[in-house]
Motif scaffolding. Structure first.
Motif, PDB file in Angstrom:
ATOM      1  N   LEU A   1       0.813  -1.220   0.000  1.00 28.04           N
ATOM      2  CA  LEU A   1       0.000   0.000   0.000  1.00 28.04           C
ATOM      3  C   LEU A   1       0.844   1.267   0.000  1.00 28.04           C
ATOM      4  O   LEU A   1       0.357   2.333  -0.392  1.00 28.04           O
ATOM      5  CB  LEU A   1      -0.956   0.000   1.199  1.00 28.04           C
ATOM      6  N   ASP A   2       2.078   1.177   0.451  1.00 27.85           N
ATOM      7  CA  ASP A   2       2.983   2.328   0.459  1.00 27.85           C
ATOM      8  C   ASP A   2       4.361   1.816   0.039  1.00 27.85           C
ATOM      9  O   ASP A   2       5.006   1.071   0.785  1.00 27.85           O
ATOM     10  CB  ASP A   2       3.044   2.955   1.855  1.00 27.85           C
ATOM     11  N   ALA A   3       4.820   2.211  -1.140  1.00 28.46           N
ATOM     12  CA  ALA A   3       6.077   1.681  -1.684  1.00 28.46           C
ATOM     13  C   ALA A   3       7.273   2.068  -0.827  1.00 28.46           C
ATOM     14  O   ALA A   3       8.212   1.277  -0.672  1.00 28.46           O
ATOM     15  CB  ALA A   3       6.274   2.157  -3.119  1.00 28.46           C
ATOM     16  N   ASP A   4       7.263   3.261  -0.270  1.00 26.65           N
ATOM     17  CA  ASP A   4       8.388   3.687   0.565  1.00 26.65           C
ATOM     18  C   ASP A   4       8.478   2.840   1.827  1.00 26.65           C
ATOM     19  O   ASP A   4       9.567   2.388   2.218  1.00 26.65           O
ATOM     20  CB  ASP A   4       8.250   5.166   0.941  1.00 26.65           C
ATOM     21  N   LEU A   5       7.339   2.619   2.480  1.00 28.84           N
ATOM     22  CA  LEU A   5       7.335   1.781   3.679  1.00 28.84           C
ATOM     23  C   LEU A   5       7.727   0.346   3.337  1.00 28.84           C
ATOM     24  O   LEU A   5       8.426  -0.322   4.117  1.00 28.84           O
ATOM     25  CB  LEU A   5       5.952   1.808   4.331  1.00 28.84           C
ATOM     26  N   ALA A   6       7.293  -0.146   2.183  1.00 27.79           N
ATOM     27  CA  ALA A   6       7.643  -1.505   1.775  1.00 27.79           C
ATOM     28  C   ALA A   6       9.149  -1.645   1.575  1.00 27.79           C
ATOM     29  O   ALA A   6       9.751  -2.640   1.993  1.00 27.79           O
ATOM     30  CB  ALA A   6       6.904  -1.876   0.493  1.00 27.79           C
ATOM     31  N   GLN A   7       9.766  -0.657   0.939  1.00 27.26           N
ATOM     32  CA  GLN A   7      11.210  -0.729   0.720  1.00 27.26           C
ATOM     33  C   GLN A   7      11.977  -0.714   2.043  1.00 27.26           C
ATOM     34  O   GLN A   7      12.978  -1.418   2.195  1.00 27.26           O
ATOM     35  CB  GLN A   7      11.647   0.438  -0.169  1.00 27.26           C
ATOM     36  N   ARG A   8      11.497   0.066   2.995  1.00 27.50           N
ATOM     37  CA  ARG A   8      12.146   0.071   4.317  1.00 27.50           C
ATOM     38  C   ARG A   8      12.000  -1.277   5.006  1.00 27.50           C
ATOM     39  O   ARG A   8      12.929  -1.767   5.657  1.00 27.50           O
ATOM     40  CB  ARG A   8      11.533   1.175   5.185  1.00 27.50           C
ATOM     41  N   GLU A   9      10.816  -1.891   4.853  1.00 29.48           N
ATOM     42  CA  GLU A   9      10.594  -3.183   5.497  1.00 29.48           C
ATOM     43  C   GLU A   9      11.395  -4.286   4.825  1.00 29.48           C
ATOM     44  O   GLU A   9      11.821  -5.244   5.499  1.00 29.48           O
ATOM     45  CB  GLU A   9       9.104  -3.526   5.513  1.00 29.48           C
ATOM     46  N   ILE A  10      11.618  -4.185   3.542  1.00 33.60           N
ATOM     47  CA  ILE A  10      12.483  -5.156   2.869  1.00 33.60           C
ATOM     48  C   ILE A  10      13.859  -5.160   3.523  1.00 33.60           C
ATOM     49  O   ILE A  10      14.386  -6.222   3.894  1.00 33.60           O
ATOM     50  CB  ILE A  10      12.588  -4.835   1.367  1.00 33.60           C
ATOM     51  N   GLU A  11      14.428  -3.999   3.687  1.00 31.10           N
ATOM     52  CA  GLU A  11      15.766  -3.900   4.294  1.00 31.10           C
ATOM     53  C   GLU A  11      15.753  -4.392   5.730  1.00 31.10           C
ATOM     54  O   GLU A  11      16.648  -5.130   6.158  1.00 31.10           O
ATOM     55  CB  GLU A  11      16.250  -2.451   4.229  1.00 31.10           C
ATOM     56  N   ARG A  12      14.737  -3.998   6.488  1.00 34.75           N
ATOM     57  CA  ARG A  12      14.668  -4.408   7.897  1.00 34.75           C
ATOM     58  C   ARG A  12      14.478  -5.910   8.038  1.00 34.75           C
ATOM     59  O   ARG A  12      15.149  -6.572   8.846  1.00 34.75           O
ATOM     60  CB  ARG A  12      13.516  -3.664   8.584  1.00 34.75           C
ATOM     61  N   ALA A  13      13.552  -6.490   7.245  1.00 32.97           N
ATOM     62  CA  ALA A  13      13.276  -7.922   7.348  1.00 32.97           C
ATOM     63  C   ALA A  13      14.466  -8.762   6.915  1.00 32.97           C
ATOM     64  O   ALA A  13      14.739  -9.822   7.497  1.00 32.97           O
ATOM     65  CB  ALA A  13      12.046  -8.280   6.517  1.00 32.97           C
ATOM     66  N   LEU A  14      15.192  -8.307   5.911  1.00 32.07           N
ATOM     67  CA  LEU A  14      16.401  -9.028   5.510  1.00 32.07           C
ATOM     68  C   LEU A  14      17.416  -9.029   6.644  1.00 32.07           C
ATOM     69  O   LEU A  14      18.130 -10.023   6.850  1.00 32.07           O
ATOM     70  CB  LEU A  14      16.998  -8.402   4.249  1.00 32.07           C
ATOM     71  N   GLY A  15      17.467  -7.938   7.389  1.00 27.95           N
ATOM     72  CA  GLY A  15      18.349  -7.893   8.548  1.00 27.95           C
ATOM     73  C   GLY A  15      17.945  -8.871   9.631  1.00 27.95           C
ATOM     74  O   GLY A  15      18.786  -9.329  10.414  1.00 27.95           O
ATOM     75  N   LEU A  16      16.653  -9.220   9.675  1.00 25.05           N
ATOM     76  CA  LEU A  16      16.163 -10.214  10.632  1.00 25.05           C
ATOM     77  C   LEU A  16      16.409 -11.639  10.154  1.00 25.05           C
ATOM     78  O   LEU A  16      16.222 -12.580  10.924  1.00 25.05           O
ATOM     79  CB  LEU A  16      14.659 -10.026  10.861  1.00 25.05           C
ATOM     80  N   GLY A  17      16.778 -11.785   8.876  1.00 21.65           N
ATOM     81  CA  GLY A  17      17.048 -13.120   8.342  1.00 21.65           C
ATOM     82  C   GLY A  17      16.069 -13.611   7.304  1.00 21.65           C
ATOM     83  O   GLY A  17      16.147 -14.788   6.895  1.00 21.65           O
ATOM     84  N   ALA A  18      15.141 -12.796   6.853  1.00 20.84           N
ATOM     85  CA  ALA A  18      14.190 -13.230   5.825  1.00 20.84           C
ATOM     86  C   ALA A  18      14.930 -13.682   4.572  1.00 20.84           C
ATOM     87  O   ALA A  18      15.897 -13.048   4.146  1.00 20.84           O
ATOM     88  CB  ALA A  18      13.222 -12.103   5.485  1.00 20.84           C
ATOM     89  N   LYS A  19      14.474 -14.770   3.981  1.00 20.51           N
ATOM     90  CA  LYS A  19      15.097 -15.315   2.772  1.00 20.51           C
ATOM     91  C   LYS A  19      14.381 -14.889   1.497  1.00 20.51           C
ATOM     92  O   LYS A  19      14.791 -15.269   0.398  1.00 20.51           O
ATOM     93  CB  LYS A  19      15.136 -16.840   2.849  1.00 20.51           C
ATOM     94  N   GLY A  20      13.343 -14.108   1.620  1.00 24.48           N
ATOM     95  CA  GLY A  20      12.567 -13.630   0.493  1.00 24.48           C
ATOM     96  C   GLY A  20      11.288 -13.049   1.025  1.00 24.48           C
ATOM     97  O   GLY A  20      11.124 -12.868   2.243  1.00 24.48           O
ATOM     98  N   PHE A  21      10.327 -12.789   0.126  1.00 22.49           N
ATOM     99  CA  PHE A  21       9.087 -12.151   0.535  1.00 22.49           C
ATOM    100  C   PHE A  21       7.897 -12.789  -0.165  1.00 22.49           C
ATOM    101  O   PHE A  21       7.963 -13.115  -1.350  1.00 22.49           O
ATOM    102  CB  PHE A  21       9.135 -10.652   0.229  1.00 22.49           C
ATOM    103  N   GLN A  22       6.831 -12.961   0.616  1.00 26.12           N
ATOM    104  CA  GLN A  22       5.577 -13.440   0.051  1.00 26.12           C
ATOM    105  C   GLN A  22       4.740 -12.232  -0.360  1.00 26.12           C
ATOM    106  O   GLN A  22       4.547 -11.300   0.425  1.00 26.12           O
ATOM    107  CB  GLN A  22       4.808 -14.268   1.074  1.00 26.12           C
ATOM    108  N   ILE A  23       4.275 -12.247  -1.593  1.00 25.00           N
ATOM    109  CA  ILE A  23       3.371 -11.210  -2.062  1.00 25.00           C
ATOM    110  C   ILE A  23       2.130 -11.890  -2.605  1.00 25.00           C
ATOM    111  O   ILE A  23       2.137 -13.102  -2.887  1.00 25.00           O
ATOM    112  CB  ILE A  23       4.019 -10.307  -3.132  1.00 25.00           C
TER     113      ILE A  23
END
Length: 334
Positions: free
Chosen positions: A107-129
């Motif tokens: 819903l918000d591309a800027d917030l999504a991009q920030r969460e991509i970086e943050r979640a990868l730092g937590l160890g996420a191996k990819g993203f479900q869309i």
């Protein structure tokens, strides 16, 4: 030693499940999911998992999409809460849950991009869309920065269908006989895959890796229609000026792009359908996944029958091992 890693299993982490009690309306499919104990109760989940020797799970967010549970800020916060919970479960139970796939709100591309970086730092191996965002297709220009960020991070996408009980015919108030999920969800996946192909996303990001639920949905079975209807027709005729056939020029035949997708074995135990998908995508692009825990047994039926269907194919040992775990490891590490 783990010999089968289930690449697509859904879960509500504890804090997220608690939050849902006050966020989501307990109606429709969500009402069913909220009573499916193996979706949120770890003791129940572990007892089911222990029925299968050397079995582990990749954790993925459960439906409904966060975009349907709130507006932009709230949906982004729910994605963060989901990712925090998934990371905690993987840290606490690495033998059972070696990897997790993050949630995102589109819903918000800027917030999504920030969460991509943050979640990868937590160890996420990819993203479900999901296959659409409140009815907006994935090739909406507003979503392009999110795909760009995922591609830049070089992590894969798990593409999950979503569809409510929309009418099967214009004269009906809603879908009957649960057609909306049995056939509607594979249709949603096929449509989303088509939009990704024709929007030129694979030309823009040649290394993008996308795994599709239910073994590529309709695509393998209708490979001939893709070749006849899109490869040949688009190459031999000039469309009318008002036809919306090719939004961008493609570098290859449409059928070539469809074969760039990866696919899972979540077909509820059909060996014939599994063979069809395996023949289409090839032994290196099919990953074992069950869609745990969405069955009347809390997940055991899907795991058992999916493993049986793969076994019924009598694959060579190396190909069998690739599907059970090798392809997943390459998929997330490429």
């Amino acid at each position: 030693m783990t010999t089968a890693i289930d690449a697509w299993t859904h879960i509500f982490p504890p804090a997220y499940f608690q939050k849902l009690q006050g966020v989501a309306s307990a109606t429709g499919p969500l009402k069913r999911w909220m009573t499916l104990k193996s979706l949120y109760d770890l003791d129940v989940r572990f007892r089911i998992m222990d029925r299968f020797e050397n079995y582990a799970q990749v954790l993925t967010p459960s439906m409904p999409p966060v975009e349907e549970l709130g507006e932009a800020d709230e949906a982004a916060a729910l994605a963060m809460l989901m990712n925090n919970g998934l990371a905690e479960l993987v840290a606490r139970y690495p033998a059972r849950f070696p990897y997790f796939v993050g949630a995102l709100s589109f819903l918000d591309a800027d917030l999504a991009q920030r969460e991509i970086e943050r979640a990868l730092g937590l160890g996420a191996k990819g993203f479900q869309i999901c296959t659409h965002v409140r009815g907006r297709p994935l090739d909406d220009p507003a979503f392009l920065p999110i795909f760009d960020a995922i591609a830049k991070a070089n992590v894969p996408i798990w593409l999950h269908p979503v569809r409510g009980p929309v009418p099967d015919y214009p004269t009906l108030p809603k879908s009957k006989y649960e057609v909306w999920w049995c056939f509607g969800w594979p249709y949603e996946s096929s449509v989303a895959m088509s939009h990704i192909v024709f929007a030129g996303l694979f030309d823009r990001h040649p290394g993008l890796r996308i795994i599709t639920h239910h073994l590529g949905a309709m695509i393998p079975y209708f490979a001939g229609r893709i070749e006849q209807g899109w490869d040949l027709e688009m190459g031999t005729r000039t469309p009318p000026a008002d036809a919306d056939l090719l939004p961008v020029p493609l570098k290859r035949k449409p059928s070539d792009y469809f074969k760039m997708f990866y696919a899972d074995t979540a077909l509820s135990g059909s060996a014939g359908a599994t063979r069809c998908g395996l023949d289409y995508f090839g032994g290196r692009q099919v990953l074992f996944a069950s869609d745990f825990p969405y069955d009347a047994e809390g997940g055991s039926y899907l795991v058992r029958e999916t493993l049986r269907a793969i076994g019924d194919l009598k694959l060579a040992p190396a190909e069998h091992a690739d599907i059970l775990h090798g392809n997943l490891r390459r998929f997330i590490a490429a």
